[in-house]
Design a protein around this motif. Structure first.
Motif, short mmCIF file in Angstrom:
data_model
loop_
_atom_site.label_atom_id
_atom_site.label_comp_id
_atom_site.label_asym_id
_atom_site.label_seq_id
_atom_site.Cartn_x
_atom_site.Cartn_y
_atom_site.Cartn_z
N CYS A 280 0.87 -1.18 0.00
CA CYS A 280 0.00 0.00 0.00
C CYS A 280 0.91 1.23 0.00
CB CYS A 280 -0.91 -0.01 1.23
SG CYS A 280 -1.93 1.47 1.38
N GLU B 17 0.31 4.37 -0.41
CA GLU B 17 -0.18 5.52 0.33
C GLU B 17 0.28 5.47 1.78
OE1 GLU B 17 -4.44 7.75 1.30
OE2 GLU B 17 -4.33 6.22 -0.29
N ALA C 205 -2.92 1.16 9.25
CA ALA C 205 -3.30 0.27 8.16
C ALA C 205 -4.74 -0.22 8.26
CB ALA C 205 -2.35 -0.94 8.13
N TYR D 264 -7.42 0.43 5.62
CA TYR D 264 -7.15 -0.12 4.29
C TYR D 264 -7.51 -1.60 4.19
CZ TYR D 264 -4.55 4.22 3.55
OH TYR D 264 -4.20 5.54 3.42
N LEU E 135 -5.95 -4.39 4.92
CA LEU E 135 -4.91 -5.16 4.25
C LEU E 135 -4.92 -6.61 4.72
CD1 LEU E 135 -1.87 -2.69 4.48
CD2 LEU E 135 -3.61 -2.84 2.68
N THR F 75 3.84 -4.20 2.55
CA THR F 75 3.89 -2.75 2.80
C THR F 75 5.02 -2.40 3.76
OG1 THR F 75 1.49 -2.63 2.46
CG2 THR F 75 2.53 -0.76 3.54
#
Length: 412
Positions: free
Chosen positions: A254, A256, A292, A295, A297, A305
């Motif tokens: 990720c 971002e 995180a 997101y 994940l 990441t």
């Protein structure tokens, strides 16, 4: 030739890396022949205690003394074991186990505001002293005196304190060794160690005017630490690391999040600089997990990441603080065996080749242990071991305390 043992356990606390080498020469003629290298795991209960202390657990002075002795005895045992099939070593260089590292200014003191004239020298002239709050502090357990006594071999330990007392970071200390063993006549190289924490040594081509003065080095940020902690978190302790980065390789980073994390103050701080688990430890990982959460994940995405953060922090350091991108990058340390991490680093640095120090003739797994063998060898010869341009110290200094062993002749 002088047979020397180098010992170190890094911030990952994986175990004690022991290297047995033969050393000749001093600087430009320095030669190291690698004889043997073994990693000796800590007993599980000892490793647990070390990790607890590194994580900030409060212990009594009695418990600290017991831990210091236990680590020293484990290091002494490693030194004895690695010599089994070889002639006895004449010297040991033991880095010990870092349990606390506080770089200079870590408490947010303004250096300019705090600098002051506070005393006079022995002859009465004015002298600038560094307020104690501006000094770094680093504690490595595993007393050299115990190692010397148990093994019967002179031992050099406590390498970081002299550089710190001279105003330096006390890290990285291996840059001078890198310079004389791994520099190239016509190519600029970066020696990138990826242990628990990442650090680099930038080596200009030796043909460059005043090349020694142009050597630079600093800690780049997390190496394997956050990855290892994340694996432990995701598996409830069933696994301690992601072998070859194979789990992370199945995920998607990720970007971002990586950009968000790179805004952290340490990454923007110009060198000289150093860090440790005190910053990039469990608390930092928990913040990463919180960041995180929105997101959603997968575990593999999270590891990918965090891997990308290690890679991005290295590349950011190169592009922001080096005089030029090196013409070759040589990896060492445990992270050099993380194939996914190495591949991602190559993508970011293309077309610069990303290799390992193995390909330059120096064992990548035991490079740090070899370096502390050399630093001990230099200390015995009264040769300074630090590079002030790297650590920020005021001058080059002798590194390490020498501990002798043996019965003193009463007739002397």
């Amino acid at each position: 030739m002088t047979p020397v043992i180098g010992l170190i356990s890094g911030t990952s606390v994986d175990g004690i890396d022991a290297a047995l080498v033969d050393i000749t020469g001093t600087d430009f003629d320095l030669k190291v022949q690698f004889l043997a290298g073994v990693t000796y795991p800590y007993p599980a209960d000892l490793k647990e205690k070390i990790l607890a202390v590194c994580g900030g657990a409060a212990i009594s002075m009695a418990e600290l003394a017991e831990l210091d002795d236990a680590i020293a005895l484990a290091f002494a045992q490693a030194a004895q074991n690695i010599q089994t099939d070889y002639p006895s070593a004449q010297l040991i260089g033991s880095h010990g186990q870092t349990v606390y590292h506080r770089p200079p200014l870590a408490r947010g003191v303004d250096a300019q505001a705090a600098s002051r004239r506070v005393g006079r020298g022995a002859r009465g002239e004015g002298r600038d002293f560094t307020p104690y709050s501006l000094l770094g502090y680093s504690l490595q357990l595993g007393r050299g005196a115990v190692i010397a006594d148990v093994t019967g071999i002179p031992t050099v330990s406590n390498f970081r304190s002299a550089d710190i007392a001279a105003g330096g970071q006390g890290a990285p200390l291996v840059s001078k060794v890198d310079a004389y063993l791994l520099s190239h006549s016509h190519e600029a190289r970066s020696i990138q160690n990826i242990g628990g924490i990442g650090n680099l040594t930038y080596l200009p081509a030796r043909s460059h005017p005043d090349w020694e003065k142009k050597i630079r080095g600093w800690d780049t940020g997390p190496g394997n630490t956050l990855l290892d902690l994340a694996v432990q978190h995701l598996t409830n302790g069933a696994r301690t690391y992601d072998q070859n980065g194979s789990w992370a390789a199945t995920g998607n980073p990720c970007y971002e999040l990586v950009e968000q994390w790179l805004s952290q103050e340490f990454f923007q701080q110009p060198p000289p600089k150093s860090t440790g688990r005190e910053l990039f430890g469990w608390e930092y990982l928990h913040q990463c997990l919180a960041d995180a959460a929105p997101y959603q994940l997968s575990p593999a995405d999270l590891l990918a990441t965090l891997t990308e953060l290690t890679v991005a922090s290295i590349v950011h350091s190169y592009r922001t603080f080096l005089p030029q991108i090196p013409e070759q990058v040589l990896l060492c340390g445990g992270g050099s065996r993380n194939l996914y991490l190495k591949r991602r680093l190559q993508v970011h640095l293309e077309p610069v080749p990303v290799l390992t120090t193995d390909e330059a003739g120096l064992n990548a797994d035991f490079k740090e242990a070899i370096a502390f063998a050399v630093l001990a060898y230099w200390r015995q010869l009264n040769i300074p071991g630090n590079l002030a341009e790297v650590t920020g110290a005021r001058q080059a200094v002798l590194l390490g305390d020498i501990h002798l062993s043996g019965i003193i002749n009463s007739d002397m």
